[in-house]
Design an enzyme around this catalytic site. Structure first.
Site, PDB file in Angstrom:
ATOM      1  N   HIS A 158     -40.188  14.365  77.679  1.00 17.41           N
ATOM      2  CA  HIS A 158     -41.142  15.483  77.697  1.00 17.41           C
ATOM      3  C   HIS A 158     -41.900  15.527  76.383  1.00 17.41           C
ATOM      4  O   HIS A 158     -41.387  15.102  75.346  1.00 17.41           O
ATOM      5  CB  HIS A 158     -40.421  16.814  77.937  1.00 17.41           C
ATOM      6  CG  HIS A 158     -39.310  17.084  76.973  1.00 17.41           C
ATOM      7  ND1 HIS A 158     -38.056  16.516  77.116  1.00 17.41           N
ATOM      8  CD2 HIS A 158     -39.260  17.825  75.843  1.00 17.41           C
ATOM      9  CE1 HIS A 158     -37.279  16.915  76.112  1.00 17.41           C
ATOM     10  NE2 HIS A 158     -37.983  17.707  75.319  1.00 17.41           N
TER      11      HIS A 158
ATOM     12  N   HIS B 172     -44.006  18.031  73.808  1.00 19.71           N
ATOM     13  CA  HIS B 172     -44.299  19.404  73.397  1.00 19.71           C
ATOM     14  C   HIS B 172     -45.752  19.458  72.906  1.00 19.71           C
ATOM     15  O   HIS B 172     -46.141  18.648  72.071  1.00 19.71           O
ATOM     16  CB  HIS B 172     -43.418  19.814  72.217  1.00 19.71           C
ATOM     17  CG  HIS B 172     -41.940  19.773  72.476  1.00 19.71           C
ATOM     18  ND1 HIS B 172     -41.192  20.915  72.664  1.00 19.71           N
ATOM     19  CD2 HIS B 172     -41.067  18.741  72.538  1.00 19.71           C
ATOM     20  CE1 HIS B 172     -39.912  20.583  72.821  1.00 19.71           C
ATOM     21  NE2 HIS B 172     -39.810  19.269  72.757  1.00 19.71           N
TER      22      HIS B 172
END
Ligand code: 5GP
Ligand code: ZN
Length: 141
Positions: free
Chosen positions: A102, A104
């Site tokens: 992922h 950010h």
């Protein structure tokens, strides 16, 4: 699509775990981080399960990067930020808690102190070049 039963981000991608979505297509999802470090902190994930960046196929990374590029400006503008960081933690040593790759997007304002430690140092003579050689060797294998 690859998914992992116990993975929280696979659960979010499958709609089994609720989240506040900001963007979605067939392969990429963006949603608000539940524990933000600044207003607007957004996560962008490939829907398929890969643990780390270096395990993601190039096309998955390309699709995810395209969404990051599309979203970054609107995310920052939505909260009146002066800038933003894009961060991808890989491995627990690097602060990765959720083992589904992922990115950010972290909106920043001048003087916000969000990342107030950046422990820069200087290499001794020859060390940078020696590491660079090792990296290039690894790239060949
Ligand atoms: P990491 O430290 O692995 O790079 O970051 C994981 C991020 O995922 C953290 O910022 C954390 O707040 C966020 N997070 C963990 N679980 C959930 C969740 O169930 N929903 C949402 N929206 N964010 C989560
Ligand atoms: Zn997953």
């Amino acid at each position: 699509m690859t998914g992992k039963a116990e993975c929280v981000f696979c659960g979010i991608a499958a709609g089994k775990i609720p989240c506040t979505r900001v963007y979605e297509d067939d392969r990429v999802l963006a949603f608000m981080d539940i524990g933000p470090i600044s207003d607007g902190h957004t996560l962008v994930i490939p829907k398929a399960h890969y643990e780390r960046l270096d395990q993601c196929p190039a096309e998955v990374l390309a699709e995810t990067a395209a969404v990051i590029g599309r979203l970054a400006g609107p995310v920052a503008e939505a909260v009146g930020a002066d800038g933003y960081n894009v961060l991808c933690n890989n491995g627990s040593a690097a602060g990765q808690v959720v083992e589904h790759v992922h990115f950010h997007i972290i909106p920043r304002k001048a003087g916000d102190g969000v990342f107030n430690r950046w422990p820069a140092f200087q290499y001794p003579q020859g060390k940078a070049e020696a590491i660079a050689e090792k990296i290039k060797e690894k790239l060949k294998s």
